[in-house]
Structures are given as structure tokens and as C-alpha cells.
Design an enzyme around this catalytic site. Structure first.
Site, PDB file in Angstrom:
ATOM      1  CB  SER A 105      -2.464  89.609  79.259  1.00  0.00           C
ATOM      2  OG  SER A 105      -2.600  89.983  80.120  1.00  0.00           O
ATOM      3  CB  CYS A 131       0.122  93.728  69.270  1.00  0.00           C
ATOM      4  SG  CYS A 131      -0.689  94.868  70.727  1.00  0.00           S
ATOM      5  N   PRO A 151       5.023  90.867  77.804  1.00  0.00           N
ATOM      6  CG  PRO A 151       6.846  91.988  79.107  1.00  0.00           C
ATOM      7  CD  PRO A 151       5.496  91.747  79.143  1.00  0.00           C
TER       8      PRO A 151
HETATM    9  C1  UGA Z   1      -2.600  94.489  66.150  1.00  0.00           C
HETATM   10  C2  UGA Z   1      -4.036  94.613  65.306  1.00  0.00           C
HETATM   11  O1  UGA Z   1      -4.834  95.151  64.571  1.00  0.00           O
HETATM   12  C3  UGA Z   1      -5.332  94.397  66.745  1.00  0.00           C
HETATM   13  O2  UGA Z   1      -6.280  93.291  65.901  1.00  0.00           O
HETATM   14  C4  UGA Z   1      -4.816  93.870  67.877  1.00  0.00           C
HETATM   15  O3  UGA Z   1      -6.312  93.695  68.870  1.00  0.00           O
HETATM   16  C5  UGA Z   1      -3.078  94.379  68.579  1.00  0.00           C
HETATM   17  O4  UGA Z   1      -2.435  94.493  66.843  1.00  0.00           O
HETATM   18  C6  UGA Z   1      -3.430  93.514  69.235  1.00  0.00           C
HETATM   19  O5  UGA Z   1      -2.642  92.765  69.708  1.00  0.00           O
HETATM   20  O6  UGA Z   1      -3.151  94.466  70.936  1.00  0.00           O
HETATM   21  P1  UGA Z   1      -2.266  97.446  66.596  1.00  0.00           P
HETATM   22  O7  UGA Z   1      -1.129  96.692  67.351  1.00  0.00           O
HETATM   23  O8  UGA Z   1      -3.265  98.839  67.836  1.00  0.00           O
HETATM   24  O9  UGA Z   1      -3.597  96.248  66.411  1.00  0.00           O
HETATM   25  O10 UGA Z   1      -2.458  98.721  65.450  1.00  0.00           O
HETATM   26  P2  UGA Z   1      -2.251  98.424  63.675  1.00  0.00           P
HETATM   27  O11 UGA Z   1      -3.468  99.317  63.419  1.00  0.00           O
HETATM   28  O12 UGA Z   1      -2.274  96.337  63.873  1.00  0.00           O
HETATM   29  O13 UGA Z   1      -0.960  98.489  63.514  1.00  0.00           O
HETATM   30  C7  UGA Z   1      -0.138  97.977  63.812  1.00  0.00           C
HETATM   31  C8  UGA Z   1       1.524  98.900  62.932  1.00  0.00           C
HETATM   32  O14 UGA Z   1       1.328  98.427  61.497  1.00  0.00           O
HETATM   33  C9  UGA Z   1       1.025 100.301  62.711  1.00  0.00           C
HETATM   34  O15 UGA Z   1       2.384 100.670  63.582  1.00  0.00           O
HETATM   35  C10 UGA Z   1       0.631 100.387  61.404  1.00  0.00           C
HETATM   36  O16 UGA Z   1       1.327 101.919  61.245  1.00  0.00           O
HETATM   37  C11 UGA Z   1       1.322  99.321  60.347  1.00  0.00           C
HETATM   38  N1  UGA Z   1       0.624  99.008  59.143  1.00  0.00           N
HETATM   39  C12 UGA Z   1      -0.757  99.103  59.537  1.00  0.00           C
HETATM   40  C13 UGA Z   1       0.779  99.728  58.427  1.00  0.00           C
HETATM   41  O17 UGA Z   1       2.322  99.834  58.117  1.00  0.00           O
HETATM   42  N2  UGA Z   1       0.618  99.205  57.309  1.00  0.00           N
HETATM   43  C14 UGA Z   1      -1.148  99.236  56.931  1.00  0.00           C
HETATM   44  O18 UGA Z   1      -1.356  98.919  56.196  1.00  0.00           O
HETATM   45  C15 UGA Z   1      -1.699  98.790  58.491  1.00  0.00           C
END
Ligand code: UGA
Length: 449
Positions: free
Chosen positions: A111, A252, A73
Site C-alpha cells: 500500500s 492516487c 484513503p
Molecule cells: C498513477 C501513477 O502514474 C502510477 O505510477 C502509480 O503507481 C499510481 O498512480 C498509483 O499510485 O497507484 P494512475 O492513477 O493509475 O497511476 O493513472 P495515471 O496514468 O497516472 O493518470 C492519472 C490521471 O492523470 C488521469 O486522470 C489521467 O487522465 C491524468 N493525466 C495523465 C492527464 O490528464 N494528462 C497526462 O498527460 C497524464
């Protein structure tokens, strides 16, 4: 690890953790994370070649390959507070591995870590009392929550960074059991570590970019979804990750960007640090802008007004609330003395209350009596969308759960106070239908209707 166990029945996978309660849940029918398809993967392998236990030392001593997958974190104290990653848990793991190992082992950083952490892990491991030797690899994870199982089954790529060709090849062979070899990329250690931070920074940057445009759309009458479609069809830009929202959340993006910013500052790259920090600044602005729009639209006061909150998770199909935009919006509305009725299909009440307490806590975690009381008296957590909307002055959609698209909006309109405001922070509801039914709808990146 469950996916490796599922795909490679001949490989014994032991997942160990110090937290007994968490391990107990991994061994139960109710897994500690909600993730579509994960139950089946775990059930298939658990008891066959996948075990969960707190026997950390034994698992280390038996293993040939050890994955470190502890959390990193953002530091909340001391040097680099609010930016740098807290590497305390990584270091403790490395010390325990050094203590319990004999012979030669492969240690894999799973990690997400700042660049050059493998170097520190290697130094700690080299102090092993039993003369054990190690190869350290970086193998960052790119799955996204909500689609984890599919992402693991069919990843765009698997990245393995390391110095020893043999060690890299051994790990590549594990993934090679179900992933085409051309999708397994190998790099040096530091490229691998940096690629993970850079990939998340680029993804978050896209969200902040479209969110910046959404503010301009609201001011000018353009429609952000139309703009996203128009720019996304340029194959050089691409259509993914252009969904404007109330702000990105999750464990993340913010953490990794702040980590990148800290690294840049550390290396004296001030302009580079400022460039990436702006992605987070824009995200904070987007969340704040949304709550301010609610207050402004509702005649500049939400004090004592009931607002139904639809969705608390940081995205759909997960029960994860870390850094969820909903936390910030709810906190702002509570500061304005609104009464919130929160509904999320997957997040339990205790977790919602805990997140709100943390949102009001000071830098050392203290919560004032005033804020404690505010959360107790002004927040109710309800079990469906209708209870959240009943006699509410407004509804705020904060997570894009599919079920919000198919609600009985006529029933909701009857139950709500007039004017019935809807603030759609995810642009998921059928705006034209709701407007025709009498709602006043405010979406992200569109003029109000
Ligand atoms: C993100 C990355 O997409 C993964 O590739 C990575 O492995 C992961 O972090 C990590 O470091 O472990 P995650 O945080 O699980 O994945 O989810 P995302 O789909 O990336 O969404 C992140 C945030 O962005 C969410 O709040 C989502 O609602 C927002 N988002 C995403 C938007 O507001 N608009 C979009 O077009 C896409």
C-alpha cells in the site's frame, strides 16, 4: 499478485480479503476490475498457484512473505481530515498478522503509505503473542491503471526499501525472475516510502503545469498541444505526461499529494507544504474552469438543457471512477440544473449514481432530499454515444476512450440541437472535421472554433 503467480509457477500465491463478494468475483469469469490483459493473467495462474479466499488467518500462518495491499484513503474525520492517510486498515492488518504468525516472516508494505509507517507496523508486529519475528520491507507499486499488465511485466523499476539485506534480497529474487536486476532498486525503508509519494507528486505536478498553461493558451490563442510538443522534445523535459485535460483523477495523485502536504506541515515545512498543495489547487481550478466554460458558452444557462457526457472513468481503459474529473463536472452542471445523459463503455450505472450521490453528500455522508431528487430526475445513464447525443444541446468529452475518436459525427450533428456544442475535455476528437460539419467546438487549451 497475479503477475507474481504467473511468472513464478512454483510460488504459491494466496490472495485474501475480508470482502466475500469481492473474492467471489475474483473467482468468477467477471473480475471486479477492468484492466486490459488481466483476465488472461488471472486465468493462467488461478487454480494452479493463485487462489482467492477469505481465509485470512490460515493464509497468514502458512505464508513466508506477506504483502499488505489494503487501501489508505484520505482521512475524512478527526485530526488531519481531508489530508492525512487513514491508516486504520494497515494497523488492523498488522495486528492480525501479529496474532496469526509463528516463526519468521517477511512483511511487505505494498500500500502507498506516509513516510515512517513501516516503523509503526514493526512496533505492532513486535507484540506478536506467539514469539514470531518479522522483517518489514517497503515495496511501493508504480503501475498505472489501464496499462497495469504491461507496467508489471516491464516496469521502469521495482523499488524495495528495508533494513535487512537478506530480507531485501529474498524479495528481489522474486522480482528477479522476470525483471532485469539493474531495474530492482534497493533503498532504506523511508526513502522507499517517500519515493512513492514523491513520484506521484512529480507526475501530478506535470499535469497541473500543462493544465495551467492550457488556461493561458485559451486566453492568448496558443495551442496547448503544440506547446506540449515543443517543450516535450527537450530531452530534459521529456514528452510524457504533458497531455492537458479536464483535470487528473484517480485514487492516487490527490491522496498522495495531500498526504505529502500533511507530512510537510507535521514537520513544520510550511512553504514546502504550500508548494505541493498548489498542484491540487490547480487541478480543482481546471475542473471548475471546464464546467464554467460550458455554462458561459451556452448563453450563461444550461438549465433544462440536455448535455451528453462521454466518459465517466478517470482515464481510458479502466472502470475506476475514483476522483474522476467527470464527477466534479457533472456535479457542477447538475447544480446549474442541466439534464445529463451519461455514457461510459465500462462504468455501470449504479457506480455513476453512487459517485454523484457522494459528490453532493455533506461531510458525514448525508444527502439532502433536493440533491437526491436532482440526481434521480436530471441524470440518465445511456448505453452508447448516440443516445447521449440525441437531442442534446451539447456534448462534453470527459474521458479519452478510443471509441470517441471514430463516432459517426454527421449522424450526431443531425440528432443534436443547434448550435451543436462540443466541449472536449481530453482533446481527442477531430476538431477540424467537426467544425467543418457545423459543430461549435471548444477544446482544452485552444481558442474556440
Ligand atoms: C498513477 C501513477 O502514474 C502510477 O505510477 C502509480 O503507481 C499510481 O498512480 C498509483 O499510485 O497507484 P494512475 O492513477 O493509475 O497511476 O493513472 P495515471 O496514468 O497516472 O493518470 C492519472 C490521471 O492523470 C488521469 O486522470 C489521467 O487522465 C491524468 N493525466 C495523465 C492527464 O490528464 N494528462 C497526462 O498527460 C497524464
Amino acid at each position: 499478485m497475479a503477475m507474481i503467480a504467473k511468472q513464478c509457477p512454483d510460488i504459491q500465491v494466496h490472495v485474501v480479503d475480508l470482502n466475500q463478494a469481492r473474492i467471489d468475483r475474483w473467482n468468477s469469469d467477471e473480475l471486479p476490475v477492468y484492466e486490459p490483459g488481466l483476465d488472461e493473467v488471472v486465468k493462467e495462474a488461478r487454480g494452479r498457484n493463485l487462489t482467492f479466499s477469505t481465509q485470512v488467518d490460515a493464509a497468514i500462518s502458512e505464508a513466508n512473505i506477506i504483502f499488505i495491499a489494503v487501501n489508505t484513503p484520505t482521512k475524512s474525520f478527526g485530526i488531519g481530515a481531508g489530508r492525512a492517510a487513514n491508516l486504520e486498515f494497515i494497523e488492523k492488518c498488522a495486528r492480525q498478522i501479529a496474532k496469526c504468525s509463528k516463526g519468521h516472516k517477511l512483511v511487505v508494505e505494498k500500500s502507498t503509505l506516509p513516510v515512517r509507517t513501516a516503523e509503526a507496523v514493526k512496533r505492532i508486529l513486535s507484540s506478536s503473542a506467539n514469539g514470531a519475528t518479522f522483517d518489514v520491507l517497503s515495496n511501493p507499486e508504480f503501475l498505472a491503471e489501464g496499462t497495469a499488465v504491461q507496467d508489471l511485466l516491464h516496469p521502469d523499476r521495482v523499488l524495495i526499501g528495508g533494513e535487512s539485506i537478506d530480507a531485501v534480497e529474498r524479495l528481489a529474487q522474486v522480482y528477479g525472475r522476470w525483471i532485469p536486476r539493474e531495474r530492482i532498486l534497493t533503498t532504506n525503508l523511508w526513502s522507499s516510502e517517500l519515493s512513492k509519494l514523491a513520484a506521484n507528486a512529480f507526475l501530478a505536478q506535470r499535469v497541473s503545469s500543462i493544465n495551467a498553461i492550457s488556461a493561458l493558451c485559451e486566453a492568448t490563442g496558443a495551442d496547448v498541444d503544440e506547446v506540449a510538443r515543443a517543450i516535450g522534445t527537450d530531452s530534459r523535459i521529456g514528452s510524457k505526461f504533458l497531455k492537458s485535460s479536464v483535470g487528473f483523477g484517480g485514487s492516487c495523485f490527490q491522496k498522495d499529494i495531500l498526504n505529502l502536504v500533511y507530512l510537510c506541515e507535521h514537520f513544520g515545512l510550511r512553504e514546502v507544504a504550500q508548494y505541493w498543495e498548489q498542484v491540487v489547487v490547480m487541478n480543482d481550478y481546471q475542473k471548475r474552469r471546464f464546467s464554467e466554460r460550458i455554462v458561459r458558452t451556452m448563453f450563461n444557462t444550461v438549465s433544462d438543457k440536455k448535455i451528453g457526457i462521454w466518459g465517466f472513468a478517470f482515464k481510458k481503459d479502466t472502470n475506476d471512477t475514483r476522483e474522476s474529473a467527470a464527477i466534479h463536472v457533472c456535479r457542477d452542471l447538475l447544480e446549474e440544473r442541466a439534464k445529463l445523459a451519461i455514457y461510459d463503455p465500462r462504468v455501470p450505472e449504479s457506480q455513476i449514481r453512487e459517485e454523484l450521490k457522494l459528490a453532493f453528500a455533506d461531510s458525514v455522508g448525508g444527502l439532502s432530499d433536493k440533491h437526491k431528487k436532482l440526481i434521480e430526475t436530471n441524470v440518465t445513464v445511456v448505453s452508447d454515444v448516440y443516445a447521449a447525443a440525441k437531442e442534446a444541446h451539447a456534448i462534453a468529452v470527459l474521458t479519452e476512450w478510443d471509441e470517441f475518436k471514430t463516432v459517426d459525427s454527421a449522424r450526431i450533428f443531425e440528432d443534436m440541437r443547434q448550435p451543436a456544442f462540443v466541449f472536449d475535455g481530453r482533446n481527442v476528437i477531430d476538431r477540424n472535421k467537426l467544425v467543418a460539419q457545423g459543430f461549435e467546438v471548444h477544446s482544452i487549451g485552444r481558442p474556440s472554433k
